[in-house]
Design an enzyme around this catalytic site. Structure first.
Site, short mmCIF file in Angstrom:
data_model
loop_
_atom_site.label_atom_id
_atom_site.label_comp_id
_atom_site.label_asym_id
_atom_site.label_seq_id
_atom_site.Cartn_x
_atom_site.Cartn_y
_atom_site.Cartn_z
N ARG A 52 25.89 84.81 34.30
CA ARG A 52 26.07 85.09 32.94
C ARG A 52 24.57 84.37 32.26
NH1 ARG A 52 30.85 81.40 30.51
NH2 ARG A 52 29.45 79.46 31.06
N LYS A 151 25.57 83.31 25.80
CA LYS A 151 25.75 81.77 25.63
C LYS A 151 24.25 81.21 25.09
CE LYS A 151 27.26 77.95 28.21
NZ LYS A 151 28.33 77.12 27.22
N GLU A 184 38.81 81.78 20.28
CA GLU A 184 38.68 80.58 21.53
C GLU A 184 38.39 79.38 20.48
OE1 GLU A 184 34.90 81.04 23.49
OE2 GLU A 184 33.89 81.82 21.64
N1 PMP Z 1 33.69 79.08 24.77
C1 PMP Z 1 32.44 78.52 24.35
C2 PMP Z 1 32.12 78.90 23.06
C3 PMP Z 1 31.88 77.67 25.26
O1 PMP Z 1 30.82 77.01 24.63
C4 PMP Z 1 32.28 77.45 26.56
C5 PMP Z 1 31.59 76.71 27.55
N2 PMP Z 1 31.42 75.23 27.25
C6 PMP Z 1 33.58 78.15 26.89
C7 PMP Z 1 33.87 78.89 26.12
C8 PMP Z 1 34.07 77.95 28.18
O2 PMP Z 1 33.32 78.71 29.18
P1 PMP Z 1 33.34 78.16 30.78
O3 PMP Z 1 34.42 78.27 31.51
O4 PMP Z 1 32.01 79.20 31.34
O5 PMP Z 1 32.41 76.80 30.67
#
Ligand code: PMP
Length: 302
Positions: A52, A151, A184
């Site tokens: 990612r 990200k 989210e």
């Molecule tokens: N959404 C956002 C905006 C995030 O920053 C994150 C990570 N902190 C997640 C979802 C969760 O992603 P992951 O499970 O890969 O940590």
């Protein structure tokens, strides 16, 4: 605070780790990052996070100056040098040092940083009793403006939502997209449980496709629980049997209160707790070993 941080080709004592004020990561949030957990000396989902990271970088035309395999080795070495069994690792790649104009062509070589530390996102109480969440008035930035799939270091959209949660005395903020569909949380993905089914919004709605989210979907299916991506609205959240969020730092966080409405029984739900237990078992069992790597440096002294 002792330990070692990797900055541009070398490990330096944490308190001396710094980047230039002309770095476009600092000036404009022009860069990408990851958050990765280490459990019992194993890096959880290392390949997925590094993939990612490189995808995020590619999407913003940022060429990471080392190949993915070297990045993985670097992450393992960073954990080793800090001598930790349980940790949180933060690789960061910025556009690098430029001048005060935004043009990325001004930047020379991208800056690569790897921080190893600890993290606790929510208080213990939140896991025992459940999290309280509000819906933010700030919407997710649309995919054709700043795609949430990337990200990037530019987290103001999420921080504005988190500030709303803080002002309301809540633990988290739920974010909708411009059409009003649930997306989210400020830094976690969201799930609802309805009649024994587990739903989470599809990535194309404009969310970060969480590594934990994907792991939870897989765990649920392994347990024989119907789990899938589905577009839904706040109505489905308010009337859900259970709500939970997922993230590398948060793991699986039960949500018991949204916008003043009590979710389900008002306690962490049975399915959420079952998934949390299965997730913890997975993190204890799986992962790339830190201390058995063939390139292991002696000691971990740095
Ligand atoms: N959404 C956002 C905006 C995030 O920053 C994150 C990570 N902190 C997640 C979802 C969760 O992603 P992951 O499970 O890969 O940590």
């Amino acid at each position: 605070m002792s330990g070692w941080t990797y900055v541009d080709g070398r490990f330096v004592p944490k308190e001396e780790a710094s980047v230039s004020v002309y770095d476009h990561g600092f000036l404009y949030g022009d860069g990408v990052f990851e958050g990765i957990r280490v459990y019992g000396g194993r890096v959880f989902k290392l390949d997925e996070h590094v993939r990612r990271l490189y995808e995020s970088a590619k999407s913003i035309l940022l060429e990471i100056p080392i190949p993915p395999e070297e990045m993985k080795r670097l992450i393992l070495e960073a954990v080793r040098r800090n001598g930790l069994q349980d940790a949180y690792v933060r690789p960061i790649v910025t556009r690098g040092r430029g001048d005060l104009g935004i043009d990325p062509r001004k930047c020379g070589r991208p800056t690569v940083v790897v921080i190893v530390d600890q993290i606790q996102l929510y208080p213990e109480r939140a896991y025992r009793e459940g999290l309280r969440m509000i819906t933010a008035t700030h919407r997710k930035s649309p995919s054709d403006s700043l795609n949430p799939r990337i990200k990037s270091l530019n987290y103001l959209n999420q921080i504005l939502a988190r500030l709303e949660a803080n002002l309301a005395g809540a633990d988290e903020a739920l974010m909708l997209n411009h059409e009003g569909y649930v997306c989210e949380c400020s830094a976690d993905n969201v799930f609802v449980v309805r009649s024994g089914e587990v739903w989470t919004p599809p990535a194309h709605l404009g969310i970060l496709r969480g590594v934990t989210r994907d792991a939870v979907l897989e765990i649920a299916r392994d347990l024989g629980i119907p789990a899938f991506e589905r577009t839904f609205t706040l109505h489905d959240v308010y009337t859900a049997d259970e709500v939970f969020l997922t993230g590398t730092g948060a793991e699986i966080g039960p949500v018991v209160w949204v916008d003043g409405r009590v979710i389900g029984s008002g306690k962490p739900g049975p399915l959420t707790l079952r998934l949390l237990q299965a997730y913890r078992e997975l993190t204890a069992r799986e992962g790339t070993p830190v201390y058995e790597d063939s390139l292991a440096a002696p000691g971990g002294s740095g």
